[in-house]
Design a protein around this motif. Structure first.
Motif, PDB file in Angstrom:
ATOM      1  N   LEU A  14     -19.778  24.821 -31.390  1.00  0.00           N
ATOM      2  CA  LEU A  14     -19.173  23.596 -31.899  1.00  0.00           C
ATOM      3  C   LEU A  14     -20.137  22.859 -32.822  1.00  0.00           C
ATOM      4  CD1 LEU A  14     -16.713  21.723 -31.669  1.00  0.00           C
ATOM      5  CD2 LEU A  14     -17.823  20.619 -29.734  1.00  0.00           C
ATOM      6  N   ILE A  15     -21.400  22.854 -32.425  1.00  0.00           N
ATOM      7  CA  ILE A  15     -22.374  22.070 -33.159  1.00  0.00           C
ATOM      8  C   ILE A  15     -22.961  22.826 -34.343  1.00  0.00           C
ATOM      9  CG2 ILE A  15     -24.592  20.890 -32.978  1.00  0.00           C
ATOM     10  CD1 ILE A  15     -23.944  20.349 -30.070  1.00  0.00           C
ATOM     11  N   VAL A  35      -7.820  28.549 -24.355  1.00  0.00           N
ATOM     12  CA  VAL A  35      -7.257  27.274 -24.795  1.00  0.00           C
ATOM     13  C   VAL A  35      -8.377  26.308 -25.166  1.00  0.00           C
ATOM     14  CG1 VAL A  35      -6.007  25.213 -24.010  1.00  0.00           C
ATOM     15  CG2 VAL A  35      -5.071  27.464 -23.562  1.00  0.00           C
ATOM     16  N   THR A  60      -8.986  24.809 -28.918  1.00  0.00           N
ATOM     17  CA  THR A  60      -8.973  23.367 -29.162  1.00  0.00           C
ATOM     18  C   THR A  60     -10.253  22.895 -29.837  1.00  0.00           C
ATOM     19  OG1 THR A  60      -7.765  23.169 -27.081  1.00  0.00           O
ATOM     20  CG2 THR A  60      -8.574  21.133 -28.065  1.00  0.00           C
ATOM     21  N   LEU A  61     -11.386  23.414 -29.362  1.00  0.00           N
ATOM     22  CA  LEU A  61     -12.662  22.933 -29.870  1.00  0.00           C
ATOM     23  C   LEU A  61     -13.046  23.557 -31.202  1.00  0.00           C
ATOM     24  CD1 LEU A  61     -14.876  22.809 -26.650  1.00  0.00           C
ATOM     25  CD2 LEU A  61     -13.898  20.886 -27.898  1.00  0.00           C
ATOM     26  N   LEU A  62     -12.778  24.846 -31.346  1.00  0.00           N
ATOM     27  CA  LEU A  62     -13.364  25.567 -32.471  1.00  0.00           C
ATOM     28  C   LEU A  62     -12.415  25.908 -33.609  1.00  0.00           C
ATOM     29  CD1 LEU A  62     -15.676  28.074 -30.540  1.00  0.00           C
ATOM     30  CD2 LEU A  62     -16.367  26.015 -31.749  1.00  0.00           C
ATOM     31  N   TRP A  63     -11.099  25.887 -33.358  1.00  0.00           N
ATOM     32  CA  TRP A  63     -10.111  26.290 -34.369  1.00  0.00           C
ATOM     33  C   TRP A  63     -10.566  27.596 -35.035  1.00  0.00           C
ATOM     34  CZ3 TRP A  63     -10.017  21.040 -37.485  1.00  0.00           C
ATOM     35  CH2 TRP A  63      -9.799  19.981 -36.587  1.00  0.00           C
ATOM     36  N   SER A  91      -9.398  33.399 -18.133  1.00  0.00           N
ATOM     37  CA  SER A  91      -9.300  33.889 -19.502  1.00  0.00           C
ATOM     38  C   SER A  91      -8.453  32.944 -20.347  1.00  0.00           C
ATOM     39  CB  SER A  91      -8.677  35.283 -19.504  1.00  0.00           C
ATOM     40  OG  SER A  91      -8.117  35.564 -20.751  1.00  0.00           O
ATOM     41  N   ARG A  92      -7.309  32.565 -19.829  1.00  0.00           N
ATOM     42  CA  ARG A  92      -6.399  31.702 -20.559  1.00  0.00           C
ATOM     43  C   ARG A  92      -7.016  30.323 -20.755  1.00  0.00           C
ATOM     44  NH1 ARG A  92      -3.272  31.676 -24.574  1.00  0.00           N
ATOM     45  NH2 ARG A  92      -1.986  29.821 -24.604  1.00  0.00           N
ATOM     46  N   GLY A  93      -7.612  29.775 -19.685  1.00  0.00           N
ATOM     47  CA  GLY A  93      -8.249  28.466 -19.776  1.00  0.00           C
ATOM     48  C   GLY A  93      -9.368  28.477 -20.810  1.00  0.00           C
ATOM     49  N   ARG A 123     -15.844  30.826 -40.475  1.00  0.00           N
ATOM     50  CA  ARG A 123     -16.432  29.714 -41.240  1.00  0.00           C
ATOM     51  C   ARG A 123     -16.838  30.156 -42.632  1.00  0.00           C
ATOM     52  NH1 ARG A 123     -14.254  27.227 -37.559  1.00  0.00           N
ATOM     53  NH2 ARG A 123     -15.385  26.361 -35.785  1.00  0.00           N
ATOM     54  N   HIS A 166     -17.946  22.213 -38.964  1.00  0.00           N
ATOM     55  CA  HIS A 166     -16.820  22.043 -38.059  1.00  0.00           C
ATOM     56  C   HIS A 166     -16.916  20.739 -37.280  1.00  0.00           C
ATOM     57  CE1 HIS A 166     -13.371  23.227 -35.744  1.00  0.00           C
ATOM     58  NE2 HIS A 166     -14.027  22.949 -34.632  1.00  0.00           N
ATOM     59  N   ILE A 167     -18.101  20.422 -36.819  1.00  0.00           N
ATOM     60  CA  ILE A 167     -18.254  19.198 -36.029  1.00  0.00           C
ATOM     61  C   ILE A 167     -17.955  17.991 -36.913  1.00  0.00           C
ATOM     62  CG2 ILE A 167     -20.744  18.954 -36.444  1.00  0.00           C
ATOM     63  CD1 ILE A 167     -19.195  18.343 -33.042  1.00  0.00           C
ATOM     64  N   THR A 218     -21.742  25.689 -36.068  1.00  0.00           N
ATOM     65  CA  THR A 218     -20.965  26.458 -37.048  1.00  0.00           C
ATOM     66  C   THR A 218     -20.061  25.533 -37.849  1.00  0.00           C
ATOM     67  OG1 THR A 218     -19.150  26.902 -35.535  1.00  0.00           O
ATOM     68  CG2 THR A 218     -20.929  28.521 -35.631  1.00  0.00           C
ATOM     69  N   VAL A 258      -2.151  26.318 -20.938  1.00  0.00           N
ATOM     70  CA  VAL A 258      -2.737  27.285 -20.013  1.00  0.00           C
ATOM     71  C   VAL A 258      -1.642  27.875 -19.132  1.00  0.00           C
ATOM     72  CG1 VAL A 258      -4.305  27.583 -18.061  1.00  0.00           C
ATOM     73  CG2 VAL A 258      -5.021  26.229 -20.001  1.00  0.00           C
TER      74      VAL A 258
END
Lengths: 259, 89
Positions: free
Chosen positions: A256-257, A169, A173-176, A164-166, A218, B3-4, A259, B51
């Motif tokens: 990521l791609i 994170v 990091t990727l999506l903010w 869950s935590r991983g 978004r 976003h990308i 949105t 983490v």
């Protein structure tokens, strides 16, 4: 006139809220998808009615043809609580979570849509805090988060907490995304916001929840969070199984791609 | 697509900084070439740290399980008295 006098003696903050409520009482539609939740759904309905006594609401149960008699129990609940407040809008078979919400939405008459799970991991006692948060801040979306101080989880072992935590994170990091709990499904939406966002969501399962909140973010919707506690399901079998990690990663890349 | 694009813009800025460092030789060349590797390793370490910290500080609520059991008992009593079937599956 007696009612106005009562209002004026209360503190200012409550006065405004009371007047607003009396002017135009907001109705809340709670959509609960179910599959084989014969026992849980009865307990959930009892608790919803117990904790929402001061609010106007309806519960829409979208059952996907449960073979365990869930719909029979729902009919018994309708006898107790009324068919105008416990609505059964069933579907013939398992057709997925996202479409279940959409199906429930079509039968909803509320100004707000609340989604929650039927397995008691989402405790109805938090419903008033969602509603109050929305009233105080005027937010379009209030989402429950398990990962803040007054929230929490019970019944997860170390591996589950680690994943869950991983996952969290990585997603941050990727999506903010602007929210701390992406996969949570205990949420309140303004009806218009829900209709707007759900029309552009294509994912299934829990990635659906992620896509909903990321798209909302978004689009610039005002999102607030409330802490919730999550007790892993007591009765029944969890619907989670299989290669979730792969699904999750695919979901992240997709979000990521697109949105 | 927004976003990308934000992320790509960030990557472009960082790459630009790196290339300018290579060209101005403020920092020794051999060191500069390895900077992206150092950056990625640092990001990885930071991620692992987040983490780990999150795992240690993971909020738990054992008392909620107890409260839930009480609620279940209360619910079952009420529902049984009103004719709702609350037998376990």
């Amino acid at each position: 006139m007696a009612k106005l006098e009562e209002i004026e003696t209360e503190e200012h903050g409550e006065t405004t809220m009371s007047i607003k409520m009396r002017r135009k009482k907001k109705k809340y539609s709670i959509i609960i998808p179910t599959y084989n939740e014969r026992l849980n759904i009865a307990l959930v309905i009892y608790l919803v009615f117990k904790h929402l006594q001061d609010f106007e609401f309806e519960v829409i149960i979208v059952d996907d043809g449960s073979p365990d008699g869930t719909q029979d129990v729902i009919k018994q609940l309708q006898n107790v609580y009324g068919e105008d407040r416990v609505l059964l809008r069933a579907r013939p078979k398992k057709l997925g979570l996202g479409t279940a919400y959409y199906h429930g939405l079509k039968h909803a008459s509320g100004d707000f849509i609340i989604i929650m799970d039927a397995d008691l991991s989402h405790h109805p006692k938090y419903l008033p805090s969602f509603i109050r948060k929305q009233m105080e801040t005027g937010a379009s979306i209030v989402t429950g988060t398990r990962y803040v101080r007054n929230g929490g989880v019970h019944g997860w072992n170390l591996i589950r907490k680690l994943t869950s935590r991983g996952a969290n994170v990585l997603a941050q990091t990727l999506l903010w995304p602007g929210v701390s709990d992406l996969t949570g499904s205990f949420r309140l939406y303004e009806r218009k916001a829900f209709e707007d966002i759900i029309s552009s969501v294509v994912s299934k399962g829990y990635v659906f929840q992620m896509e909903m909140i990321v798209r909302a973010s978004r689009k610039g919707y005002h999102i607030e969070e409330v802490p919730i506690t999550f007790v892993d399901r007591v009765y029944g079998s969890s619907k989670l199984g299989g290669s979730e990690i792969l699904e999750y990663l695919k979901g992240l890349v997709y979000l990521l791609i697109t949105t | 697509m927004k976003h990308i694009l934000k992320i790509m813009a960030l990557v472009v800025v960082v790459a630009g900084l790196w290339i300018s460092l290579l060209q101005t030789s403020v920092v020794p060349r051999s060191y500069t070439w390895l900077l992206p590797v150092y950056l990625i390793i640092s990001l990885g370490c930071y991620g692992l740290l987040m983490v780990g910290i999150g795992l240690i500080l993971f909020p738990t609520c054992p008392q909620e399980a107890v409260l839930l059991q009480k609620d279940i008992v209360e619910a079952k009593e009420f529902l049984t008295s009103r004719g709702v079937d609350v037998g376990s599956d």
